[in-house]
Design a protein around this motif. Structure first.
Motif, PDB file in Angstrom:
ATOM      1  N   ASP B  14       0.814  -1.214   0.000  1.00  0.00           N
ATOM      2  CA  ASP B  14       0.000   0.000   0.000  1.00  0.00           C
ATOM      3  C   ASP B  14       0.849   1.266   0.000  1.00  0.00           C
ATOM      4  O   ASP B  14       0.331   2.361  -0.230  1.00  0.00           O
ATOM      5  N   THR B  75       0.001   6.326   2.526  1.00  0.00           N
ATOM      6  CA  THR B  75      -0.146   5.295   1.501  1.00  0.00           C
ATOM      7  C   THR B  75      -0.426   5.943   0.143  1.00  0.00           C
ATOM      8  O   THR B  75      -0.742   7.128   0.068  1.00  0.00           O
ATOM      9  N   LYS B  76      -0.357   5.143  -0.876  1.00  0.00           N
ATOM     10  CA  LYS B  76      -0.614   5.686  -2.204  1.00  0.00           C
ATOM     11  C   LYS B  76      -2.088   6.040  -2.407  1.00  0.00           C
ATOM     12  O   LYS B  76      -2.472   6.593  -3.436  1.00  0.00           O
ATOM     13  N   TYR B  77      -2.904   5.720  -1.406  1.00  0.00           N
ATOM     14  CA  TYR B  77      -4.315   6.085  -1.470  1.00  0.00           C
ATOM     15  C   TYR B  77      -4.615   7.295  -0.580  1.00  0.00           C
ATOM     16  O   TYR B  77      -5.762   7.630  -0.352  1.00  0.00           O
ATOM     17  N   GLY B  78      -3.560   7.890  -0.024  1.00  0.00           N
ATOM     18  CA  GLY B  78      -3.750   9.099   0.772  1.00  0.00           C
ATOM     19  C   GLY B  78      -4.017   8.868   2.244  1.00  0.00           C
ATOM     20  O   GLY B  78      -4.417   9.780   2.950  1.00  0.00           O
ATOM     21  N   GLU B  79      -3.781   7.656   2.750  1.00  0.00           N
ATOM     22  CA  GLU B  79      -4.086   7.357   4.152  1.00  0.00           C
ATOM     23  C   GLU B  79      -2.827   7.442   5.012  1.00  0.00           C
ATOM     24  O   GLU B  79      -1.790   6.904   4.632  1.00  0.00           O
ATOM     25  N   ILE B  82      -2.924   2.439   8.175  1.00  0.00           N
ATOM     26  CA  ILE B  82      -3.655   1.355   7.514  1.00  0.00           C
ATOM     27  C   ILE B  82      -4.512   0.649   8.550  1.00  0.00           C
ATOM     28  O   ILE B  82      -4.002   0.206   9.588  1.00  0.00           O
TER      29      ILE B  82
END
Lengths: 326, 335
Positions: B14, B75-79, B82
């Motif tokens: 992630d 993360t690459k999803y902006g989080e 996790i």
């Protein structure tokens, strides 16, 4: 560099990695970056990307992180839109055709898929605004189609009677007409014509589930055609039945039921889909002479026979439903 | 829970990182080697809201030039963290410790100066993310009263059981001395609460666990403060009290040393008169004695044998310093 590539590069500049190359391959556009190969998703309808994004993030919020999601750019956006459409990037997995051939993984895969599909359906249960864009279609069943099925069957039966041959087909077509009537009754009970049924995928391939030791990932499912819910359920059940018969079907259904119960109208629609003899009618369509392509017609009956077995599993799986409607 | 390699592999995916090696450094903390450097992966029980609070503040502090904090990787999803079925995970760049902080001359002033900077910068933030609530003065008073009652009970029970519990016997012997200082502190806090009632205290980002094991000296002598997971917005006095209670006894509650430390802090964030008053109140209470009594009380009888000697030593040490602690707390009120 062509116009499309240039436009993509401009949009991709906002992502926090170095784009080395943008290229078109058989399956679509990809960006080669210093962080690996990324899929470029392009969709003319931003609302569809939004629909797609919502179920992916919903799965993550439910604890299932292993789903192809849209990466964020430097501004924290999950996609970019311009006049031509919307663009997103994702880390993707190639579709996996192998796990369903491995005995030790099949049942676990069906279970995982059952749970995932139930979660995806749950995601849209409380959404008031239904997608109404260009990717929305009517679905297999509607009043018009059902009526035209009768007319078509009537015409074929007349033709067979006039030829006084193919009595085996005449007998079976009367059964087909019964199934159409049954499907029609179920469809009416489902309220499907009211246009308020939640939408889902028109088709869902088993290969969308990827096994990467020892986790399961959902890949693809971009730019889907959206139809009233449960055509995806039917397509999955058919694929599962092909491989693992009713055992696989029941595994899937039990897993689905463990996450979500199907309300009565949806149950009726699902049963209507399975009841409706689509494989048979599809097999008969467009044949100038019924005596031709006998094998195609028989194949249609065979497929419908499989559907009947799936229908039986679905009917008997009481835990799947909110009420025991018999 | 032990993190196996496959879990780490999927977590790091992630972040667009590929796992090369993993080492558990302590419970729920792993040093992970990846294709893009070395990182600290940590499993935490903190609530997502608190993690988001911490992540946002670390990012803000860092962007404002506070290089002693280590922001969470995103993360690459902006989080900034996790969330999985197995727990919450955060990732940070690994800081290799080159020297133990306590070996650095005047490390206490360096720490307090940096804490002062963090407090000052946090005052200026426009956005105030929501995390753990500040501890109210009433809650503190109640906690003190509860500690007093607990120590009195330990003393009473030691009297009844005719001395099979040596720690209890020791507490019984000194309980009056403890009560004298503890009750004085409660009275002072009650007075201060009344005086401060209509004057809201300034809230800053408090670390909450200012302890030298949460500090690292990295390459080139760079100094880092870690483990902000329990941080909250509270009076700056909270962090100061925690630090003084832990490290002032080591120099016998030296007033000279204490003033020097406080001056270092105030170079970056001057205290108001009310904050000084409150700090004085906090330090009047014999918290170290209350802490060891709480630990004793919360340990099951059959498990006490191993630690009782240590508890007794701690009790004796801080009991002997009660007067110095008291003088220190009164002196710190004046600039």
């Amino acid at each position: 560099m062509n116009l499309q590539e240039e436009r993509l590069r401009n949009h991709l500049d906002g992502y926090p990695f170095t784009i080395r190359e943008v290229r078109h391959e058989e399956n679509g556009w990809y960006a080669l970056t210093d962080r690996g190969k990324k899929r470029i998703i392009y969709c003319q309808d931003e609302n569809l990307i939004r629909w797609s994004h919502s179920w992916r993030e919903y799965l993550v919020n439910q604890g299932f992180r292993h789903v192809e999601r849209y990466l964020v750019n430097g501004q924290g956006e999950h996609w970019i839109s311009d006049l031509a459409g919307s663009y997103a990037l994702s880390d993707y997995w190639e579709q996996d055709y192998d796990w369903s051939k491995r005995n030790e993984l099949q049942m676990k895969g069906y279970q995982t898929f059952g749970e995932l599909l139930a979660h995806i359906h749950l995601c849209f249960d409380n959404v008031e605004e239904v997608y109404r864009g260009r990717y929305r279609k009517k679905g297999t069943l509607n009043e018009t189609r059902l009526k035209s099925s009768y007319r078509y069957l009537h015409a074929i039966i007349k033709e067979i009677e006039s030829r006084q041959s193919d009595n085996w087909l005449l007998y079976n077509l009367s059964r087909v007409a019964e199934r159409v009537r049954k499907a029609e009754a179920l469809y009416e009970a489902s309220g499907g014509e009211n246009d308020r049924t939640p939408l889902s995928f028109a088709h869902m391939p088993l290969s969308s589930l990827v096994y990467w030791e020892p986790c399961w990932y959902i890949t693809g499912l971009h730019n889907p055609v959206l139809v009233p819910r449960h055509e995806d359920t039917v397509t999955l059940l058919e694929q599962i039945y092909e491989i693992s018969d009713t055992e696989g079907v029941n595994q899937f259904l039990s897993a689905y039921a463990s996450v979500r119960r199907i309300p009565v109208p949806e149950k009726n629609y699902l049963l209507a889909l399975l009841c409706y003899p689509l494989p048979v009618l599809s097999g008969l369509e467009g044949l100038p002479q019924l005596s031709e392509e006998r094998e195609r017609i028989i194949a249609g009956f065979h497929l419908q026979g499989q559907r009947e077995k799936i229908l039986r599993c679905v009917t008997e799986m009481r835990v799947l439903y909110e009420e025991d409607s018999g | 829970m032990e993190l196996v390699e496959w879990q780490a592999k999927h977590l790091l995916h992630d972040y667009d990182l590929r796992l090369y090696g993993i080492d558990e450094t302590e419970k729920n903390r792993w040093r992970v080697e990846t294709d893009n450097g070395i990182f600290l992966l940590e499993k935490t029980d903190e609530h997502p809201t608190q993690l988001y609070f911490v992540a946002s503040w670390l990012h803000y502090l860092y962007s404002q030039g506070i290089k002693s904090v280590v922001p969470f990787c995103v993360t690459k999803y902006g989080e900034p963290y996790i969330a999985t079925r197995y727990g919450m995970y955060v990732l940070q760049p690994w800081i290799e410790e080159t020297e133990a902080i306590w070996r650095v001359p005047e490390w206490e002033t360096r720490v307090l100066r940096e804490v002062g900077r963090i407090h000052q910068v946090s005052i200026r933030a426009q956005v105030r993310w929501q995390g753990y609530a500040p501890v109210s003065l009433e809650q503190i008073r109640q906690r003190w009263e509860s500690s007093i009652a607990q120590i009195v009970l330990i003393a009473e029970m030691a009297g009844q059981h005719h001395g099979t519990e040596v720690f209890g016997k020791m507490v019984k012997k000194n309980v009056e001395q403890f009560l004298h200082f503890a009750q004085y502190a409660v009275r002072e806090l009650t007075d201060a609460t009344a005086r401060l009632e209509r004057r809201p205290l300034m809230r800053v980002l408090c670390h909450g666990r200012i302890h030298r094991r949460n500090m690292i000296i990295g390459a080139g002598g760079a100094f880092y403060i870690t483990r902000f997971e329990r941080a909250n917005l509270d009076t700056p006095v909270r962090d100061l009290a925690i630090f003084f209670r832990r490290y002032a006894p080591r120099c016998g509650w030296s007033i000279r040393r204490g003033r020097k430390w406080l001056a270092a802090y105030e170079e970056e964030n001057p205290l108001t008169e009310e904050e000084r008053l409150l700090l004085s109140c906090y330090l009047l209470f014999p918290e170290r004695l209350a802490h060891v009594a709480r630990t004793y009380w919360n340990t099951a009888g059959e498990d006490r044998g191993q630690s009782v000697q240590q508890w007794m030593q701690t009790w004796q040490k801080h009991l002997q310093l009660l007067s110095e602690m008291h003088q220190f707390a009164l002196a710190i009120k004046q600039k």
